[in-house]
Design an enzyme around this catalytic site. Structure first.
Site, PDB file in Angstrom:
ATOM      1  NE  ARG A 135      18.308 -22.477  -2.737  1.00 44.39           N
ATOM      2  CZ  ARG A 135      18.796 -22.670  -1.517  1.00 44.39           C
ATOM      3  NH1 ARG A 135      19.381 -23.792  -1.209  1.00 44.39           N
ATOM      4  NH2 ARG A 135      18.669 -21.743  -0.579  1.00 44.39           N
TER       5      ARG A 135
ATOM      6  CD  GLU B 261      26.752 -15.828   0.582  1.00 43.40           C
ATOM      7  OE1 GLU B 261      27.336 -16.394   1.534  1.00 43.40           O
ATOM      8  OE2 GLU B 261      25.649 -16.205   0.144  1.00 43.40           O
TER       9      GLU B 261
ATOM     10  CG  ASP C 115      21.349 -11.016  -0.510  1.00 44.72           C
ATOM     11  OD1 ASP C 115      20.185 -10.883  -0.932  1.00 44.72           O
ATOM     12  OD2 ASP C 115      21.752 -12.055   0.038  1.00 44.72           O
TER      13      ASP C 115
ATOM     14  CD  GLU D  36      15.915 -19.571  -1.385  1.00 48.41           C
ATOM     15  OE1 GLU D  36      16.803 -20.035  -2.123  1.00 48.41           O
ATOM     16  OE2 GLU D  36      16.158 -18.833  -0.410  1.00 48.41           O
TER      17      GLU D  36
HETATM   18  C1  DMJ Z   1      22.193 -18.725  -2.035  1.00 49.23           C
HETATM   19  O1  DMJ Z   1      20.997 -19.393  -2.160  1.00 49.23           O
HETATM   20  C2  DMJ Z   1      22.258 -17.533  -2.923  1.00 49.23           C
HETATM   21  O2  DMJ Z   1      23.576 -17.150  -3.070  1.00 49.23           O
HETATM   22  C3  DMJ Z   1      21.452 -16.382  -2.403  1.00 49.23           C
HETATM   23  O3  DMJ Z   1      21.579 -15.231  -3.187  1.00 49.23           O
HETATM   24  C4  DMJ Z   1      21.872 -16.040  -1.000  1.00 49.23           C
HETATM   25  N1  DMJ Z   1      21.916 -17.177  -0.161  1.00 49.23           N
HETATM   26  C5  DMJ Z   1      22.435 -18.434  -0.599  1.00 49.23           C
HETATM   27  C6  DMJ Z   1      23.850 -18.744  -0.233  1.00 49.23           C
HETATM   28  O4  DMJ Z   1      24.301 -18.264   0.939  1.00 49.23           O
END
Ligand code: DMJ
Length: 621
Positions: A214, A524, A355, A210
């Protein structure tokens, strides 16, 4: 239905049959035989034979008069036989698969599309609405939560849900730069300059993934967009100098490196204590596969601009290691052990914890120049195999209306298929499209003969999945998607769990369980709409994005400032949660803004977006 017939066999091959090349002779004889069934004059076999002979003669004459530019090369290699100028081998050999021609529809699309520039005032006005929404979101955050990770817009206060590094400030920074919100760039940039280094040196536990996607990603993108790398981009003159962002990024990454250095294997620990520069495994000991495999874009770029290879070296060891592990048709379990370096369990999905593993395989390859026969080709190979695995093992069609979706294998490929799809999976249409054309428009990629049959299959799947993702919004009473949807199939159904929009054509296809009805302002779907619009130029993606944006405006905007997550998208008015996630500013609004804007802003063949939508430049090779 779909269980016994994988998507790739039943649908894609069928749908793409029109792309296959047929020899002129075959075309003529087939057309003739088709005619035969309808016309009396050719109803006897002698007649058929004579006409076939005639057509064959005409075909020969045509071919004798046509010189293919490839002919001389083939001639030199001496591989073909000529009879009076006619290449017999060419008629007899199985023709290669070639990319399709543009259909008349696609031709029109090209004409009506604004070859990249935003000349249509309707879209310029809509883009302005997104820009205003960003301003509104930022003002709410600034008023009630400046310096906290997130805004709780209903309680009108801030909360540190991500370790206390002011995550919203950094996540929002490059969006403000792209939108040209100079005053926000100044405010956010000044906060970074004044506080972030100190915060990093004092704070405790943060999650490696995270914080990388970010905060580190946000800083690096801000560095580039503000003119780092000798003024490469310089989108803004507001805020601090680019090196301020780079220095903070280096300090942060130095501490995050402890997650790699403390682990006995190439697989990093999940959590880092920033002030100590130490790291430990998550409770339970496992790391998420997506997490350990989605930090490479950021660490690679930091190495490139800092001149210090250590960041890239550590991060890339993870992917090189995963390459050696056994997989199921390229698909991997969602947990991996930093102790043993092995995958744990059999749960395979492209939703949470799985994902962005798949996303980074192709994006890291693109970031490193997107070349075959390079040191990074293995990533392209892993991606290609995984997408084949997706098509064979995870793609199904819903009933009664046939939405194409991606489900899960919670017990591996030998266990039962689950028709569950997280909203998170909706990153996949965008990634598939990007992987197919490498960021070029479909038109250009076709014109330059760059699309393999596999690319076309992935592009087709991207468009089908984007439809399912959009329908996850369309089917609900609020027009906003739930966190998770199940799809009605022949093997799986549940009654009474519809989305609340009775007029939706897909009301019966999508099942939304009570526990899954929340919406976290996730990006997404709009991310995929943006990528698909850039690649296909089909304006339906813009229309869908606008519809989603309007629903956000209607149901998630909070009067006192900011936007909020919702508890239940299937009822109106929806019960609201009390959180504005950082990715609403970092991703959702950024992708919507870019969707309605000019293609020359952050072109997809020059930048890769990290999984938090922070654009990083593709390496010049
Ligand atoms: C984001 O922090 C990123 O896109 C991550 O890969 C998946 N989740 C969130 C958004 O939904």
């Amino acid at each position: 239905m779909s269980k016994s017939l994988p998507y790739s066999v039943k649908d894609v091959h069928y749908d793409n049959a029109k792309f296959r090349h047929r020899s002129p002779l075959k075309v003529l004889s087939q057309s003739l035989l088709t005619l035969n069934t309808k016309r009396d004059y050719a109803s006897c076999s002698t007649g058929k034979f004579l006409i076939l002979l005639l057509v064959f003669g005409i075909a020969c004459l045509i071919l004798m008069g046509t010189k293919n530019p490839d002919d001389s090369a083939l001639n030199e290699k001496g591989k073909v036989t000529f009879v009076g100028g006619l290449r017999l081998g060419r008629l007899l050999r199985k023709p290669p698969r070639i990319p399709p021609r543009l259909s008349p529809d696609e031709g029109q699309l090209k004409d009506s599309a604004t070859n990249g520039s935003n000349s249509d005032p309707k879209w310029a006005a809509r883009q302005q609405c997104v820009k205003d929404a960003f301003d509104y979101a930022w003002s709410g955050y600034r008023k009630f939560a400046m310096g906290y990770d997130e805004l709780m817009p209903i309680s009108q206060r801030g909360v540190d849900g991500l370790g206390g590094l002011g995550a919203t400030v950094v996540d929002a920074l490059d969006t403000a730069m792209i939108m040209g919100h100079g005053h926000i760039v100044s405010e956010a940039g000044a906060w970074v300059e004044a506080h972030l280094l100190e915060r990093i040196s004092q704070k405790g536990q943060v999650n490696l993934f995270e914080t990388t996607i970010r905060v580190l990603g946000g800083l690096l993108s801000a560095y580039h967009l503000s003119g780092g790398e000798h003024g490469a981009m310089n989108m803004t003159h507001d805020g601090p100098k680019p090196d301020v962002y780079l220095n903070v990024a280096k300090d942060l990454a130095d501490r995050l490196l402890s997650a790699f250095n403390s682990s006995p294997t190439a697989v990093p620990y999940s959590d880092v204590i920033l002030r100590e520069s130490t790291a430990h495994p998550a409770p339970g000991g496992m790391s998420s596969t997506a997490e350990v495999a989605s930090v490479q874009l950021e660490f690679n770029y930091l190495s490139a601009v800092s001149g210090d290879p250590k960041y890239s070296t550590e991060a890339m060891k993870v992917l090189a290691h995963i390459k050696t592990l056994p997989k199921t048709k390229g698909l991997v379990p969602i947990y991996i052990s930093p102790q043993s370096g092995e995958f744990v369990g059999e749960n395979i999905r492209l939703g949470s914890r799985g994902d962005s593993y798949y996303e980074y395989l192709i994006k890291v390859w693109l970031q490193q120049g997107g070349k075959m026969n390079s040191n990074f080709t293995y990533l392209h190979d892993m991606y290609t195999e995984a997408m084949k695995g997706v098509r064979h093992l995870l793609v199904r069609k819903s009933v009664p209306k046939g939405l194409v979706f991606v489900g899960e294998l919670p017990y591996g490929s030998k266990g039962e298929f689950s028709p569950k799809m997280d909203h998170l999976v909706c990153f996949l249409p965008g990634t598939l499209a990007l992987g197919a054309t490498k960021g070029l428009t479909k038109e250009k990629a076709l014109a330059e003969n760059l699309l393999s049959f596999e690319d076309l299959e992935n592009l087709k799947l991207a468009e089908d999945l984007a439809k399912a993702c959009f329908e996850m919004y369309e089917v609900t009473a609020t027009g906003l998607a739930p966190e998770i949807a199940y799809f009605h199939t022949e093997e799986y159904s549940e009654d009474g769990l519809e989305g609340g929009n009775k007029s939706s054509v897909y009301a019966k296809d999508i099942i939304i369980k009570h526990a899954d009805r929340h919406n976290l302002l996730r990006p997404e779907t709009v991310e995929s709409l943006f990528v698909l619009y850039r690649i296909t130029k089909d304006t339906k993606y813009r229309d869908q994005g606008w519809q989603i944006f309007e629903a956000f405006e209607k149901y998630t905007k909070v009067k006192s400032g900011g936007y909020t997550s919702l508890d239940d998208v299937t009822e109106v008015p929806p019960h609201r949660r009390d959180k504005m996630e950082t990715f609403f500013l970092g991703e959702t609004l950024k992708y919507l803004y870019l969707l309605f804007g000019d293609d020359s802003v952050i072109p997809l063949d020059k930048f890769v977006f990290n999984t938090e939508a922070h654009p990083l430049p593709i390496r010049n090779t």
